[in-house]
Design a protein around this motif. Structure first.
Motif, PDB file in Angstrom:
ATOM      1  N   VAL A 219       0.834  -1.202   0.000  1.00 11.51           N
ATOM      2  CA  VAL A 219       0.000   0.000   0.000  1.00 11.51           C
ATOM      3  C   VAL A 219       0.874   1.260   0.000  1.00 11.51           C
ATOM      4  O   VAL A 219       1.933   1.289   0.626  1.00 11.51           O
ATOM      5  CB  VAL A 219      -0.923  -0.057   1.246  1.00 11.51           C
ATOM      6  CG1 VAL A 219      -1.482   1.292   1.597  1.00 11.51           C
ATOM      7  CG2 VAL A 219      -2.035  -1.065   1.024  1.00 11.51           C
ATOM      8  N   TYR A 220       0.417   2.272  -0.698  1.00  8.76           N
ATOM      9  CA  TYR A 220       1.122   3.566  -0.779  1.00  8.76           C
ATOM     10  C   TYR A 220       1.293   4.199   0.609  1.00  8.76           C
ATOM     11  O   TYR A 220       0.360   4.190   1.421  1.00  8.76           O
ATOM     12  CB  TYR A 220       0.316   4.497  -1.689  1.00  8.76           C
ATOM     13  CG  TYR A 220       0.784   5.924  -1.672  1.00  8.76           C
ATOM     14  CD1 TYR A 220       1.966   6.281  -2.316  1.00  8.76           C
ATOM     15  CD2 TYR A 220       0.048   6.904  -1.012  1.00  8.76           C
ATOM     16  CE1 TYR A 220       2.405   7.600  -2.297  1.00  8.76           C
ATOM     17  CE2 TYR A 220       0.474   8.220  -0.994  1.00  8.76           C
ATOM     18  CZ  TYR A 220       1.656   8.559  -1.633  1.00  8.76           C
ATOM     19  OH  TYR A 220       2.080   9.855  -1.605  1.00  8.76           O
ATOM     20  N   THR A 221       2.489   4.736   0.843  1.00 11.72           N
ATOM     21  CA  THR A 221       2.765   5.353   2.148  1.00 11.72           C
ATOM     22  C   THR A 221       3.158   6.827   1.999  1.00 11.72           C
ATOM     23  O   THR A 221       4.224   7.125   1.463  1.00 11.72           O
ATOM     24  CB  THR A 221       3.945   4.637   2.843  1.00 11.72           C
ATOM     25  OG1 THR A 221       4.958   4.383   1.870  1.00 11.72           O
ATOM     26  CG2 THR A 221       3.526   3.362   3.501  1.00 11.72           C
ATOM     27  N   PRO A 222       2.309   7.736   2.461  1.00 10.80           N
ATOM     28  CA  PRO A 222       2.652   9.174   2.399  1.00 10.80           C
ATOM     29  C   PRO A 222       3.467   9.573   3.636  1.00 10.80           C
ATOM     30  O   PRO A 222       2.927  10.088   4.615  1.00 10.80           O
ATOM     31  CB  PRO A 222       1.275   9.848   2.403  1.00 10.80           C
ATOM     32  CG  PRO A 222       0.396   8.897   3.158  1.00 10.80           C
ATOM     33  CD  PRO A 222       0.957   7.517   3.007  1.00 10.80           C
ATOM     34  N   TYR A 223       4.779   9.328   3.576  1.00  9.64           N
ATOM     35  CA  TYR A 223       5.617   9.583   4.760  1.00  9.64           C
ATOM     36  C   TYR A 223       5.522  11.017   5.256  1.00  9.64           C
ATOM     37  O   TYR A 223       5.697  11.290   6.438  1.00  9.64           O
ATOM     38  CB  TYR A 223       7.084   9.255   4.448  1.00  9.64           C
ATOM     39  CG  TYR A 223       7.359   7.787   4.319  1.00  9.64           C
ATOM     40  CD1 TYR A 223       7.096   6.916   5.372  1.00  9.64           C
ATOM     41  CD2 TYR A 223       7.875   7.258   3.143  1.00  9.64           C
ATOM     42  CE1 TYR A 223       7.344   5.561   5.256  1.00  9.64           C
ATOM     43  CE2 TYR A 223       8.121   5.903   3.023  1.00  9.64           C
ATOM     44  CZ  TYR A 223       7.855   5.063   4.082  1.00  9.64           C
ATOM     45  OH  TYR A 223       8.102   3.726   3.957  1.00  9.64           O
ATOM     46  N   ASN A 224       5.242  11.934   4.302  1.00 12.98           N
ATOM     47  CA  ASN A 224       5.205  13.340   4.718  1.00 12.98           C
ATOM     48  C   ASN A 224       4.045  13.639   5.668  1.00 12.98           C
ATOM     49  O   ASN A 224       3.986  14.696   6.270  1.00 12.98           O
ATOM     50  CB  ASN A 224       5.153  14.259   3.488  1.00 12.98           C
ATOM     51  CG  ASN A 224       3.964  13.951   2.602  1.00 12.98           C
ATOM     52  OD1 ASN A 224       3.279  12.948   2.807  1.00 12.98           O
ATOM     53  ND2 ASN A 224       3.704  14.803   1.627  1.00 12.98           N
ATOM     54  N   GLU A 225       3.111  12.680   5.810  1.00 11.30           N
ATOM     55  CA  GLU A 225       1.993  12.918   6.736  1.00 11.30           C
ATOM     56  C   GLU A 225       2.284  12.420   8.154  1.00 11.30           C
ATOM     57  O   GLU A 225       1.488  12.615   9.065  1.00 11.30           O
ATOM     58  CB  GLU A 225       0.725  12.239   6.196  1.00 11.30           C
ATOM     59  CG  GLU A 225       0.189  12.952   4.965  1.00 11.30           C
ATOM     60  CD  GLU A 225      -0.984  12.229   4.332  1.00 11.30           C
ATOM     61  OE1 GLU A 225      -1.561  11.332   4.967  1.00 11.30           O
ATOM     62  OE2 GLU A 225      -1.300  12.570   3.173  1.00 11.30           O
ATOM     63  N   LEU A 226       3.406  11.727   8.335  1.00 13.25           N
ATOM     64  CA  LEU A 226       3.782  11.300   9.691  1.00 13.25           C
ATOM     65  C   LEU A 226       4.178  12.530  10.505  1.00 13.25           C
ATOM     66  O   LEU A 226       4.842  13.423   9.991  1.00 13.25           O
ATOM     67  CB  LEU A 226       5.010  10.389   9.620  1.00 13.25           C
ATOM     68  CG  LEU A 226       4.811   8.889   9.508  1.00 13.25           C
ATOM     69  CD1 LEU A 226       6.146   8.235   9.214  1.00 13.25           C
ATOM     70  CD2 LEU A 226       4.200   8.308  10.772  1.00 13.25           C
ATOM     71  N   HIS A 227       3.805  12.568  11.756  1.00 11.15           N
ATOM     72  CA  HIS A 227       4.221  13.701  12.589  1.00 11.15           C
ATOM     73  C   HIS A 227       4.334  13.273  14.046  1.00 11.15           C
ATOM     74  O   HIS A 227       3.915  12.164  14.416  1.00 11.15           O
ATOM     75  CB  HIS A 227       3.266  14.887  12.421  1.00 11.15           C
ATOM     76  CG  HIS A 227       1.841  14.543  12.723  1.00 11.15           C
ATOM     77  ND1 HIS A 227       1.315  14.625  13.982  1.00 11.15           N
ATOM     78  CD2 HIS A 227       0.849  14.089  11.918  1.00 11.15           C
ATOM     79  CE1 HIS A 227       0.045  14.246  13.943  1.00 11.15           C
ATOM     80  NE2 HIS A 227      -0.259  13.909  12.714  1.00 11.15           N
ATOM     81  N   GLU A 228       4.879  14.156  14.834  1.00  6.95           N
ATOM     82  CA  GLU A 228       5.170  13.865  16.239  1.00  6.95           C
ATOM     83  C   GLU A 228       3.927  13.384  16.991  1.00  6.95           C
ATOM     84  O   GLU A 228       4.007  12.557  17.890  1.00  6.95           O
ATOM     85  CB  GLU A 228       5.724  15.142  16.892  1.00  6.95           C
ATOM     86  CG  GLU A 228       6.200  14.956  18.292  1.00  6.95           C
ATOM     87  CD  GLU A 228       6.689  16.266  18.906  1.00  6.95           C
ATOM     88  OE1 GLU A 228       6.838  17.251  18.160  1.00  6.95           O
ATOM     89  OE2 GLU A 228       6.910  16.279  20.126  1.00  6.95           O
ATOM     90  N   GLY A 229       2.747  13.908  16.586  1.00  3.47           N
ATOM     91  CA  GLY A 229       1.519  13.556  17.306  1.00  3.47           C
ATOM     92  C   GLY A 229       0.791  12.357  16.714  1.00  3.47           C
ATOM     93  O   GLY A 229      -0.305  12.017  17.171  1.00  3.47           O
ATOM     94  N   SER A 230       1.360  11.695  15.694  1.00  2.17           N
ATOM     95  CA  SER A 230       0.681  10.522  15.106  1.00  2.17           C
ATOM     96  C   SER A 230       0.469   9.470  16.190  1.00  2.17           C
ATOM     97  O   SER A 230       1.349   9.247  17.033  1.00  2.17           O
ATOM     98  CB  SER A 230       1.535   9.904  13.990  1.00  2.17           C
ATOM     99  OG  SER A 230       1.678  10.782  12.908  1.00  2.17           O
ATOM    100  N   SER A 231      -0.697   8.818  16.139  1.00  3.72           N
ATOM    101  CA  SER A 231      -0.957   7.766  17.133  1.00  3.72           C
ATOM    102  C   SER A 231      -0.215   6.495  16.726  1.00  3.72           C
ATOM    103  O   SER A 231       0.227   6.359  15.580  1.00  3.72           O
ATOM    104  CB  SER A 231      -2.455   7.478  17.212  1.00  3.72           C
ATOM    105  OG  SER A 231      -2.860   6.868  15.997  1.00  3.72           O
ATOM    106  N   LEU A 232      -0.112   5.556  17.665  1.00  2.24           N
ATOM    107  CA  LEU A 232       0.549   4.281  17.364  1.00  2.24           C
ATOM    108  C   LEU A 232      -0.176   3.572  16.214  1.00  2.24           C
ATOM    109  O   LEU A 232       0.453   2.992  15.325  1.00  2.24           O
ATOM    110  CB  LEU A 232       0.549   3.398  18.622  1.00  2.24           C
ATOM    111  CG  LEU A 232       1.413   2.148  18.590  1.00  2.24           C
ATOM    112  CD1 LEU A 232       2.881   2.489  18.379  1.00  2.24           C
ATOM    113  CD2 LEU A 232       1.248   1.347  19.883  1.00  2.24           C
ATOM    114  N   ALA A 233      -1.514   3.652  16.219  1.00  2.00           N
ATOM    115  CA  ALA A 233      -2.284   3.001  15.147  1.00  2.00           C
ATOM    116  C   ALA A 233      -1.994   3.657  13.801  1.00  2.00           C
ATOM    117  O   ALA A 233      -1.860   2.976  12.779  1.00  2.00           O
ATOM    118  CB  ALA A 233      -3.773   3.071  15.465  1.00  2.00           C
ATOM    119  N   GLU A 234      -1.867   4.989  13.798  1.00  2.00           N
ATOM    120  CA  GLU A 234      -1.554   5.678  12.532  1.00  2.00           C
ATOM    121  C   GLU A 234      -0.165   5.281  12.034  1.00  2.00           C
ATOM    122  O   GLU A 234       0.037   5.040  10.850  1.00  2.00           O
ATOM    123  CB  GLU A 234      -1.617   7.199  12.726  1.00  2.00           C
ATOM    124  CG  GLU A 234      -3.036   7.734  12.754  1.00  2.00           C
ATOM    125  CD  GLU A 234      -3.109   9.163  13.314  1.00  2.00           C
ATOM    126  OE1 GLU A 234      -4.149   9.775  13.107  1.00  2.00           O
ATOM    127  OE2 GLU A 234      -2.149   9.630  13.956  1.00  2.00           O
TER     128      GLU A 234
END
Ligand code: SF4
Length: 430
Positions: free
Chosen positions: A375-390
């Protein structure tokens, strides 16, 4: 000084032994460069380690524990940190790996004393172990915990290939890895019923696919071991324990054709009885090279196909667009030379449709290829507040925003997990 480098227990959604290899490569590197250090590398990320096993390992006593992070491996981080701090209250902990290169600040929630965010893992881990103490200043490649709070150092050091030290394979839990590869329809990267020796021959890639973390993690210029070192490692390892095939772990194995030709000619000249596989792109292959690779023992080429869609909205590098005819040609050449093509397909690529993905996969299976959809992964959407599930979605098994339509998503999951047109590989018969 006693150091534990650990992949904590977790349930993998995907398994590639090459992704776990840095644990052993870093352990071998710091051990060889610092002979007084007692370094243990423990991969508990292959359904092979209980929490009780981990507690018993911790009870042996360690001064430093480094947790290797990846998109799945962080599932067990909270509990692992709790076990470590509870059983070893004085221990100093740090983390290194793919995810802390993307979002280092995310790891502050675990209270690590060090978070490696830049440079090669070997150099950042060694720098931390050499320099961390009560009056720590900044350390290149790391965010370190100080009495005043976290302090980010300058960029870390990238090693030259001459500085890399290849892993001690006696530490690797091969029996557990073999179990992970048993069912080929799980689409993990190894070959069922065959023991694999992974050799990390190169780092970095200049191609620049937007969905890939290799360039940001390892650099846009490729670094590669010499052919002679690779051959020496193979012959040394063959004397230590038996392997059925080699997996050359390089982002784009045939990027350097001169190197590949040199390797193949040496294999042929030395009559090295090895089978091997590699990963590359369509653009970096041709008939002459494939024929030579086959002659030198290549049995599988994994190809970053991604899609055969001709949509104008695709955000792919030019060399990955309009590739259907070229793939067809390569499939025929590979078949003629007895090489299996393992086609990497990405579902949910921006600008693509699920219909195009279905067409791509059905066509490739009909043409005799093994397909490995992710599946496509938009790494630029990861951030410090991302949850473990995200964060867990970056394991390339669960869709992010695209496709938006529930029907498209269901079709995608059917392709990923219930494709009754698929069949297991037969490459082990080669
Ligand atoms: S060619 Fe492969 S390794 Fe290179 S950027 Fe694209 S996906 Fe990553």
């Amino acid at each position: 000084m006693r150091i534990l480098l650990l992949i904590p227990p977790y349930i993998p959604s995907y398994f590639n032994a090459g992704h776990h290899l840095p644990l052993f490569q870093v352990a071998t590197y710091i051990r060889e460069k610092n002979p007084s250090w007692q370094v243990t590398a423990l991969d508990g990320g292959t359904l092979n380690l209980t929490w009780h096993d981990l507690a018993k390992e911790l009870a042996k006593g360690y001064n430093f524990i480094g947790l290797f992070n990846d998109f799945d491996a962080v599932d067990g981080f909270g509990r692992t940190v709790m076990y470590c701090r509870e059983i070893l209250p004085q221990v100093k902990m740090f983390t290194f790996g793919r995810l802390s290169k993307q979002v280092p600040d995310w790891f502050k929630q675990f209270g690590f004393e060090g978070i490696a965010f830049s440079g090669d893992y070997e150099s950042s881990v060694e720098s931390f172990l050499l320099n961390y103490g009560p009056n720590t200043g900044s350390i290149p490649g790391l965010i370190v915990k100080t009495p005043e709070g976290y302090l980010q150092g300058n960029a870390g050091h990238m090693l030259s290939p001459e500085e890399w030290i290849l892993p001690d394979t006696l530490e690797i839990p091969y029996a557990a890895y073999d179990r992970m590869y048993k069912n080929d329809l799980n689409k993990f990267c190894g070959i069922p019923d065959r023991r694999e020796l992974v050799i990390p021959v190169a780092r970095g890639c200049p191609v620049g696919c937007e969905f890939c973390d290799v360039p940001s993690m390892q650099g846009k210029s490729e670094r590669r071991l010499s052919v002679d070192r690779v051959i020496k490692y193979i012959t040394d390892q063959q004397q230590i324990q038996p392997f059925d095939y080699i997996s050359f772990y390089a982002p784009t194995f045939t990027l350097n054709r001169r190197w590949v030709k040199e390797l193949c000619h040496k294999f042929i000249e030395l009559k090295l009885p090895v089978k091997w596989k590699c990963v590359t792109t369509i653009y970096h292959l041709n008939e002459e090279l494939i024929a030579l690779m086959a002659q030198a023992g290549c049995i599988r080429i994994s190809l970053g196909v991604e899609t055969i869609s001709v949509s104008k909205n695709l955000q792919l590098p030019r060399i990955k667009l309009n590739t259907e005819a070229k793939i067809q040609e390569l499939l025929a050449i590979a078949k003629h030379n007895g090489i299996e093509i393992n086609a990497f397909i990405i579902l949910g690529l921006p600008g693509d449709t699920m219909e195009a993905s279905i067409k791509t996969i059905e066509w490739l299976i009909a043409e005799g290829a093994r397909v490995r959809p992710t599946v496509y992964t938009p790494y630029n959407e990861l951030h410090e507040g991302s949850s473990l599930a995200e964060v867990g979605k970056y394991n390339r098994q669960i869709f992010h925003e695209t496709p938006q339509s529930p029907m498209e998503r269901l079709k995608g999951y059917s392709l990923l997990f219930a494709n009754d047109k698929d069949r297991p590989t037969e490459v082990m018969k080669k």
